[in-house]
Design a protein around this motif. Structure first.
Motif, mmCIF file in Angstrom:
data_model
loop_
_atom_site.group_PDB
_atom_site.id
_atom_site.type_symbol
_atom_site.label_atom_id
_atom_site.label_comp_id
_atom_site.label_asym_id
_atom_site.label_seq_id
_atom_site.Cartn_x
_atom_site.Cartn_y
_atom_site.Cartn_z
ATOM 1 N N THR A 282 12.562 50.793 28.072
ATOM 2 C CA THR A 282 13.785 50.763 28.864
ATOM 3 C C THR A 282 14.690 49.630 28.401
ATOM 4 N N TYR A 283 15.957 49.796 28.677
ATOM 5 C CA TYR A 283 16.878 48.676 28.540
ATOM 6 C C TYR A 283 17.092 48.093 29.935
ATOM 7 N N ASP A 284 17.361 46.789 29.979
ATOM 8 C CA ASP A 284 17.423 46.065 31.242
ATOM 9 C C ASP A 284 18.743 46.294 31.967
ATOM 10 N N PRO A 285 18.755 46.009 33.280
ATOM 11 C CA PRO A 285 20.034 46.035 33.993
ATOM 12 C C PRO A 285 20.987 44.979 33.437
ATOM 13 N N GLU A 286 22.267 45.236 33.551
ATOM 14 C CA GLU A 286 23.260 44.231 33.200
ATOM 15 C C GLU A 286 23.810 43.621 34.486
ATOM 16 N N THR A 287 24.222 42.358 34.404
ATOM 17 C CA THR A 287 24.735 41.661 35.576
ATOM 18 C C THR A 287 26.065 40.989 35.246
ATOM 19 N N VAL A 288 26.879 40.823 36.281
ATOM 20 C CA VAL A 288 28.165 40.139 36.152
ATOM 21 C C VAL A 288 28.321 39.178 37.324
ATOM 22 N N ASP A 289 28.687 37.941 37.009
ATOM 23 C CA ASP A 289 29.076 36.969 38.024
ATOM 24 C C ASP A 289 30.532 36.611 37.784
ATOM 25 N N ASP A 290 31.384 36.918 38.765
ATOM 26 C CA ASP A 290 32.800 36.635 38.564
ATOM 27 C C ASP A 290 33.334 35.706 39.639
ATOM 28 N N PHE A 291 34.395 35.005 39.270
ATOM 29 C CA PHE A 291 35.114 34.115 40.170
ATOM 30 C C PHE A 291 36.579 34.506 40.088
ATOM 31 N N GLU A 292 37.197 34.693 41.252
ATOM 32 C CA GLU A 292 38.567 35.193 41.279
ATOM 33 C C GLU A 292 39.396 34.400 42.269
ATOM 34 N N VAL A 293 40.601 34.055 41.868
ATOM 35 C CA VAL A 293 41.561 33.424 42.766
ATOM 36 C C VAL A 293 42.804 34.284 42.782
ATOM 37 N N GLY A 294 43.376 34.494 43.949
ATOM 38 C CA GLY A 294 44.510 35.392 44.030
ATOM 39 C C GLY A 294 45.480 35.023 45.136
ATOM 40 N N VAL A 295 46.681 35.538 45.029
ATOM 41 C CA VAL A 295 47.694 35.379 46.072
ATOM 42 C C VAL A 295 48.360 36.728 46.291
ATOM 43 N N LYS A 296 48.690 37.004 47.532
ATOM 44 C CA LYS A 296 49.443 38.201 47.899
ATOM 45 C C LYS A 296 50.586 37.737 48.786
ATOM 46 N N THR A 297 51.786 37.893 48.298
ATOM 47 C CA THR A 297 52.923 37.328 49.026
ATOM 48 C C THR A 297 54.072 38.316 49.108
ATOM 49 N N ASP A 298 54.712 38.346 50.259
ATOM 50 C CA ASP A 298 55.950 39.076 50.490
ATOM 51 C C ASP A 298 57.042 38.052 50.791
ATOM 52 N N TRP A 299 58.169 38.184 50.072
ATOM 53 C CA TRP A 299 59.274 37.250 50.219
ATOM 54 C C TRP A 299 60.518 38.020 50.641
ATOM 55 N N TYR A 300 61.291 37.408 51.564
ATOM 56 C CA TYR A 300 62.551 37.980 51.999
ATOM 57 C C TYR A 300 63.649 37.003 51.601
ATOM 58 N N LEU A 301 64.434 37.411 50.601
ATOM 59 C CA LEU A 301 65.434 36.539 49.995
ATOM 60 C C LEU A 301 66.807 37.075 50.336
ATOM 61 N N GLY A 302 67.326 36.654 51.473
ATOM 62 C CA GLY A 302 68.578 37.241 51.938
ATOM 63 C C GLY A 302 68.342 38.696 52.286
ATOM 64 N N GLY A 303 69.067 39.580 51.623
ATOM 65 C CA GLY A 303 68.864 41.008 51.849
ATOM 66 C C GLY A 303 67.887 41.634 50.887
ATOM 67 N N ALA A 304 67.241 40.831 50.028
ATOM 68 C CA ALA A 304 66.314 41.356 49.020
ATOM 69 C C ALA A 304 64.873 41.147 49.459
ATOM 70 N N PHE A 305 63.995 41.963 48.876
ATOM 71 C CA PHE A 305 62.559 41.862 49.147
ATOM 72 C C PHE A 305 61.814 41.709 47.831
ATOM 73 N N LEU A 306 60.844 40.794 47.807
ATOM 74 C CA LEU A 306 60.040 40.563 46.602
ATOM 75 C C LEU A 306 58.577 40.489 46.999
ATOM 76 N N ARG A 307 57.763 41.277 46.327
ATOM 77 C CA ARG A 307 56.307 41.211 46.517
ATOM 78 C C ARG A 307 55.671 40.750 45.220
ATOM 79 N N THR A 308 54.845 39.729 45.301
ATOM 80 C CA THR A 308 54.143 39.205 44.128
ATOM 81 C C THR A 308 52.661 39.125 44.468
ATOM 82 N N ASN A 309 51.894 40.010 43.921
ATOM 83 C CA ASN A 309 50.442 40.019 44.095
ATOM 84 C C ASN A 309 49.812 39.638 42.765
ATOM 85 N N LEU A 310 49.136 38.513 42.739
ATOM 86 C CA LEU A 310 48.652 37.919 41.497
ATOM 87 C C LEU A 310 47.195 37.552 41.625
#
Length: 791
Positions: free
Chosen positions: A568-596
């Motif tokens: 058999t071949y062995d199981p594979e494993t992954v350890d991940d670390f993630e940092v993120g932001v989810k933001t909605d901005w209201y700039l006067g009459g405009a809308f901006l979403r930045t999900n990073l």
């Protein structure tokens, strides 16, 4: 050099916009309709309130309904309207609207078996003896085998692409992520739809849906779709196109809700495909291969490879001379039932039971020439059964879910191939009833997979707007294999066995009556996730997450000894670390979403399909290839300067490198290019939905530019051979919905507007003298007419 400059400039441009840690998934380009924009101009509501309503996306990424902007996970959402506008008819085209998802055919396969990669994690072993790095779900039910998936994209509400290990809440552990197709459910409002699409390449598609409330407590929904086109690759020997499409799919759903506390949803899905195969063409040769030896060519009736390559180079990539009547024949059935019972306002029970059956017969000419160098045929017959029981609760600041899971799968694969067969003439016959080659090979595999799991996850609000989430899953996988690999024409077994049960003595070739090797093994691993998220202000979330995921081990099917087939071949494993932001901005009459988001993953015991030169003859085997580190940035941005204009940019950057990669014969491939991990993939889009007078309907115009960076397409990286160049696609569309309030919609779309010529890698067959590709889709223009009634 031109493409590298473009990629670099784009990445710099994104960073210049302030996307330093890019990433996270999310979003779809949500488009406001013309009617909505008109309402926005006339209604007595604030712009911010109206825009907020239009941007609300609900996902079930954590097995409960939540706003996308509140989920501390990398999730991309594609809605049904985006599929229609971009002409996406199949799962294989999803990367056009979800750039972080790479979809390509597996080596040796074609469009009937899409190969998914997320964040550089993917799989090549498609038999029942291995599992996927990226799992696919229809609703809450995992689809273990990808055959037939291309028929699922109709009458869906959305598609969720979850990035990173999904080892806690989803039924099958995956190291790369999950693609979740969410069909529309029955409602208690009578409605229906019928539509037809026509276009070039002989395109003629139909679709229909009928939702009927049978009573106050029972509702029935029936939907179906057919896809038909003439294909776009012409075989001059057969005198016809060979990659035509002919598919039918249907779904019937019955919802029973006798009261507000109980519901039962039963769904049956059917898919049938009987169309053309993968139209391979020659892009390179190995002039030193034994196939080009004059004596060998004379014995087999082959022309020189140099002549075949020169002739193909004189043709378009949309014309071949193969003479093989390739085909895809697939039939799937799936039935599922979901029972939900609310014990109280705080506790609910859910049970999900499902069964899926898959039968297919796939034939392709992988060498892409008129000579019978490597035709193959795969016949699969498999079924799966699963049951998942969940308890879902909510107490003040604490939300939780716990459950038990069971999965069983059985199946058989018979793969016929005939390397360097005697040339049968211009038109190659099927393998049955007879094929003029004594070396016909049959890889015959049976498998049984069983998985048990218990899981729990909870989110606790430790302070105002600050949440801690933790989850764990204990999984045990059992795998059994039966392998009968034979050379049926000459009546011999393709492997040796340890007949006297003494490893010190040589193995012997058994008679066909004893040409069978059985293997049994089990694997287990705890997987977990932990995250901390903080809502800085309404519509602004930051999070930090860590996950541990695993993919079960398995058996290889191509070794030539009993020791190799039972190893058999062995199981594979992954350890991940993630940092993120989810933001909605209201700039006067405009809308901006930045999900990073930004992530770093440590990848160990990587499962790879490699050529093992220590075996005689040389065989491709699945092995564990050491370790790697993968890091990346992802961003999904929506700018709405006014209510009726959307500008969006989706970007995924992947940097994957091996830390340790040694083949079974001792070769150090640590500096090899990672497979199926393009560094830069992005989409730039715009949509205009101008307000028009009330009563005329809704109009919309849009377009997108899609860039897919170059990548290595094979686990065996061969510079200049498996390296695929980048390509760009431009798509445009226009629609007029609910014309004059009649219920009719008309839309038009053009994909690959600039006629970009690109291709996909099939397999490295340079040992047999050839390197084949198949062509990507040319420009396609379509017009769709739909009629809706009811809600």
């Amino acid at each position: 050099m031109k493409n590298n400059t473009r990629n670099t400039n784009f990445a710099i441009h994104l960073r210049g916009l302030g996307i330093g840690i890019s990433a996270i998934a999310c979003m779809t380009a949500l488009q406001p309709s013309g009617a909505y924009a008109q309402e926005l101009l006339n209604a007595d509501v604030s712009t911010e309130d109206a825009i907020t309503k239009s941007n609300e996306i609900v996902v079930i990424a954590r097995r409960r309904s939540e706003s996308l902007q509140d989920v501390p996970l990398a999730v991309s959402v594609v809605q049904a309207a985006d599929l229609q506008r971009n002409g996406v008819d199949s799962v294989a085209e999803l990367s056009l609207v979800a750039p972080a998802l790479t979809v390509s055919p597996p080596p040796g396969g074609g469009r009937s078996s899409p190969n998914f990669a997320i964040r550089g994690l993917s799989q090549q072993e498609l038999s029942i003896l291995g599992d996927q790095s990226v799992s696919t779900y229809v609703g809450d039910v995992v689809v273990a085998r990808v055959q037939g998936l291309n028929g699922a994209l109709f009458d869906v509400s959305s598609i969720e692409v979850l990035r990173g290990p999904q080892g806690t809440l989803f039924g099958r552990n995956t190291t790369g992520g999950a693609v979740v197709l969410r069909p529309n459910q029955p409602s208690f409002n009578p409605e229906g739809m019928a539509g037809v699409t026509i276009g070039n390449l002989g395109t003629f598609n139909t679709e229909a849906m009928l939702n009927v409330p049978v009573s106050d407590t029972i509702s029935l929904r029936v939907a179906g779709r057919t896809l038909h086109d003439n294909g776009y690759v012409y075989d001059s020997l057969l005198g016809r196109n060979v990659n035509f499409t002919k598919q039918q799919a249907a779904r019937v759903s019955l919802l029973i809700e006798p009261n507000s506390n109980f519901s039962a949803l039963t769904t049956y899905e059917y898919f049938h495909e009987n169309d053309g195969g993968t139209a391979a063409y020659l892009v390179g040769i190995n002039p030193d291969a034994f196939v080009n030896d004059p004596a060998f060519r004379a014995a087999r009736g082959y022309r020189p490879l140099e002549d075949l390559l020169a002739e193909q180079q004189g043709r378009s990539i949309y014309e071949i001379a193969s003479g093989t009547p390739a085909f895809n024949r697939i039939e799937t059935h799936m039935v599922s039932n979901t029972l939900t019972y609310d014990l109280s306002d705080r506790i609910s029970f859910k049970n999900i039971i499902a069964y899926r059956d898959v039968k297919d017969d796939l034939r392709d000419d992988l060498d892409g020439t008129e000579s019978s160098i490597f035709p193959q045929e795969r016949i699969d017959d498999s079924w799966q059964f699963s049951n998942e029981f969940q308890v879902i609760g909510s107490f003040d600041r604490f939300d939780w879910i716990a459950g038990l899971y069971y999965f069983k799968e059985r199946g058989r694969l018979q793969a016929y191939s005939s390397a360097v067969a005697v040339d049968p003439g211009n038109i190659e016959p099927e393998f049955v009833p007879d094929y003029p080659d004594a070396g016909l090979s049959l890889t015959d595999i049976e498998g049984r997979n069983i998985s048990y799991a218990a899981f729990a996850q909870g989110s606790y609000e430790v302070a105002d707007n600050l949440k801690l989430t933790a989850g764990i899953r204990m999984t045990k996988d059992k795998r059994r294999s039966i392998i009968r690999n034979r050379l049926p024409r000459i009546g011999t077994c393709r492997f040796t066995i340890d007949a006297d049960n003494n490893p010190a003595t040589p193995e012997v070739t058994p008679p066909l009556s004893n040409c069978q090797v059985e293997g049994n093994d089990s694997f287990s691993e705890p997987t977990y996730n932990i995250s901390l998220d903080y809502k800085v202000a309404p519509g602004k979330l930051v999070y930090l997450a860590h996950r541990h995921g695993y993919r079960s081990g398995g058996f290889g099917s191509r070794a030539t000894t009993e020791a190799g087939l039972t190893r058999t071949y062995d199981p594979e494993t992954v350890d991940d670390f993630e940092v993120g932001v989810k933001t909605d901005w209201y700039l006067g009459g405009a809308f901006l979403r930045t999900n990073l988001a930004a992530y770093h993953a440590d990848y160990k015991d990587i499962q790879r399909v490699l050529t093992d030169a220590s075996l005689v003859p040389v065989q491709a085997v699945t092995v564990n290839a050491g370790s790697a580190r993968i890091r990346g940035l992802e961003a999904e941005i929506l700018l709405r300067p006014v209510a009726w204009i959307d500008l969006n940019a989706n970007y995924a950057y992947t940097d994957a490198q091996f830390k340790d990669f040694v083949t079974p014969n001792g070769a150090d491939l640590s500096n090899s290019r990672f497979a199926r991990a393009p560094k830069h993939v992005y989409t730039l889009g715009a949509r205009i939905s101008p307000p028009i007078p009330a009563g005329l309907g809704e109009v919309s115009f849009g377009g997108s530019f899609y860039h897919h960076g170059g990548y290595n397409a094979d686990d065996n990286h061969i510079p200049g051979v498996s390296d695929m160049p980048s390509h760009e696609l431009v798509n445009i569309d226009a629609s007029w919905n609910n014309i004059m309030e009649s219920g009719f919609d008309i839309s038009a779309a053009v994909t690959n507007l600039t006629k970009e010529k690109y291709s996909y890698y099939i397999a490295n067959l340079l040992g047999l003298g050839v390197l084949p590709h198949f062509a990507g889709e040319p420009r396609r223009a379509m017009v769709t007419l739909r009629y809706h009634f009811g809600q």
